[in-house]
Design an enzyme around this catalytic site. Structure first.
Site, PDB file in Angstrom:
ATOM      1  N   GLY A 283      -5.949   9.140   6.469  1.00 41.74           N
ATOM      2  CA  GLY A 283      -5.483   9.896   7.629  1.00 41.74           C
ATOM      3  C   GLY A 283      -3.979   9.979   7.747  1.00 41.74           C
ATOM      4  CE  LYS A 286      -3.956   8.911   0.789  1.00 42.13           C
ATOM      5  NZ  LYS A 286      -4.360   8.636   2.173  1.00 42.13           N
ATOM      6  CB  SER A 354      -3.347   3.848  -4.770  1.00 39.45           C
ATOM      7  OG  SER A 354      -2.459   4.741  -4.151  1.00 39.45           O
TER       8      SER A 354
END
Length: 439
Positions: A283, A286, A354
């Site tokens: 959220g 990205k 990530s």
């Protein structure tokens, strides 16, 4: 590259630790499988008293114009007149002089001594660092092996797919745990299935290295069969290991030379390949930024592709969950795919949470720092929860979604991202303009 011991101490960054040829606390490890070798074991411990293992750094001798190696004898002995082979480069030559650490001439030297060895090597293809042996007792190299690991870290888990630094007989490389085959019960010695290693665990694992290293099995030659793993950020030792056997696949897989190169593809595309790695909480924005960047690049005639977390988990990574081990493997696969697409000359944008620094650093090293742009979309957790476009945070707060990053699974923010996007500080257009300049 190789690191060398001075007075029994190895230096990694600012950390010094006592080097031991035999990893400690491994008396409860499973027996090492026997392997076939061209030379015989000459003692019960597997040590070969006369098998030379000399790790050295090459330089040109200013006095004679010949080549010389300075380093330490790890095992065996060497004498004047003997013929040696450099394992990595394949060079052979005769020993002309042996100098002690103080510069004294020596007729011979043995294990534990630091020396400079001057020889009349044939050819000019010396590797900067190498491991020398007698020509009639050649050493083997591998980049994949099975080993017994004793996990020593309480701060870092042992996870499949995660990368660690490895030190083996003064040789350094990057190692990845490719499989945890089983853990050995401390009480019953039974083999137990496991997905990750904790402090005190003993397990048999497969490891893959970033480059071939000189090795032997621990049972046959402990000096070349014992190693340590360390954290790539803190450089703290996380595990010690003993090599059980080489994996045959290491000798069966060879790089295929191709006629069309990355440079050819980039020339055809009219631009260089690149990887733009977006990281941030769910959220954070990205995918929104990556999508806008791709539109802008596409309008300029650039060839692009977006690797998006949700889309990838519908196909390539549909077998992975959201445990720490699965997240590590998720990012490893993405990094490999991104590298291939960059090699095709594309500008690749990856939009994944990530969460771990270690995996983002692995991706940077795999892809190449000069080709890698890390973009940290730094949106506070509170704002991400307000947005919650997929309803994931609400599920996590209700206890319906375990391992949610930011809630009950950690996110490690980048320490040196090329670009940091702070929520509310810039418009989307301004962000895209900055990114295009960086690319």
């Amino acid at each position: 590259m190789f690191n060398f011991v001075k007075h029994g101490m190895l230096a990694w960054g600012k950390t010094l630790f006592q080097f031991e040829t035999t990893p400690t606390n491994m008396t409860d490890t499973p027996a090492v499988e026997s392997t076939t070798h061209d030379h015989a074991v000459t003692s019960a411990t597997g040590l070969l008293a006369d098998k030379l293992v000399f790790a050295g750094r090459w330089s040109a001798s200013a006095q004679t114009g010949t080549g010389q190696y300075s380093g330490q004898i790890i095992a065996g002995r060497v004498a004047l007149g003997e013929r040696l082979r450099a394992t990595t480069s394949g060079q052979t030559g005769q020993v002309l002089r042996i100098l002690s650490a103080q510069g004294d001439e020596l007729p011979a030297a043995a294990a534990g001594q630091s020396i400079t060895l001057i020889w009349d090597a044939e050819g000019d293809t010396a590797a900067q660092t190498d491991v020398l042996a007698h020509v009639d007792q050649p050493l083997e190299m591998t980049d994949q092996f099975e080993a017994t690991l004793r996990w020593a870290s309480s701060d870092a888990q042992g996870l499949m797919g995660r990368t660690y630094g490895v030190e083996l007989a003064h040789q350094s490389a990057i190692a990845t745990i490719t499989a945890i085959k089983y853990r050995v019960s401390a009480d019953t010695q039974a083999h137990e299935a496991c997905r990750q290693l904790e402090r005190g665990d003993t397990a048999v694992c497969n490891l893959a290295l970033s480059q071939p290293v000189v090795f032997d099995t621990y049972a046959h030659l402990p000096a070349l069969g014992s190693f340590t793993l360390h954290d790539t950020f803190s450089h703290a030792i996380v595990a010690s290991g003993q090599i059980r056997h080489n994996l045959r696949r290491a000798q069966n897989v060879h790089r295929q030379a191709l006629s069309i190169t990355r440079s050819d593809r980039e020339r055809l595309n009219g631009h260089a390949g690149k990887v733009i790695w977006f990281t941030g909480l769910s959220g954070s924005g990205k995918s929104t930024i990556a999508n806008a960047l791709e539109q802008a690049l596409h309008a300029q005639g650039k060839r692009t592709y977006i690797l998006d977390g949700d889309n990838i988990r519908r196909g390539l990574n549909k077998d992975l969950g959201f445990t720490d081990a699965d997240r590590v493997e998720n990012i490893r696969r993405i990094a490999e795919v991104a590298k291939l697409m960059m090699d095709a000359g594309l500008i690749v944008m990856t939009a994944f949470i990530s969460p771990f620094r270690a995996e983002r650093e692995m991706a940077r090293q795999l892809i190449g720092a000069e080709n890698f742009v890390e973009v940290f979309v730094d949106t506070p957790l509170e704002l991400c929860e307000q947005r919650d476009p997929k309803g994931l945070y609400k599920k996590a707060r209700r206890g319906e979604l375990p391992n949610m990053t930011g809630i009950d699974s950690p996110y490690e923010p980048p320490l040196g991202a090329e670009y940091r996007v702070e929520a509310g500080e810039s418009s989307l257009g301004e962000i895209i303009s900055v990114l295009i300049r960086i690319i």
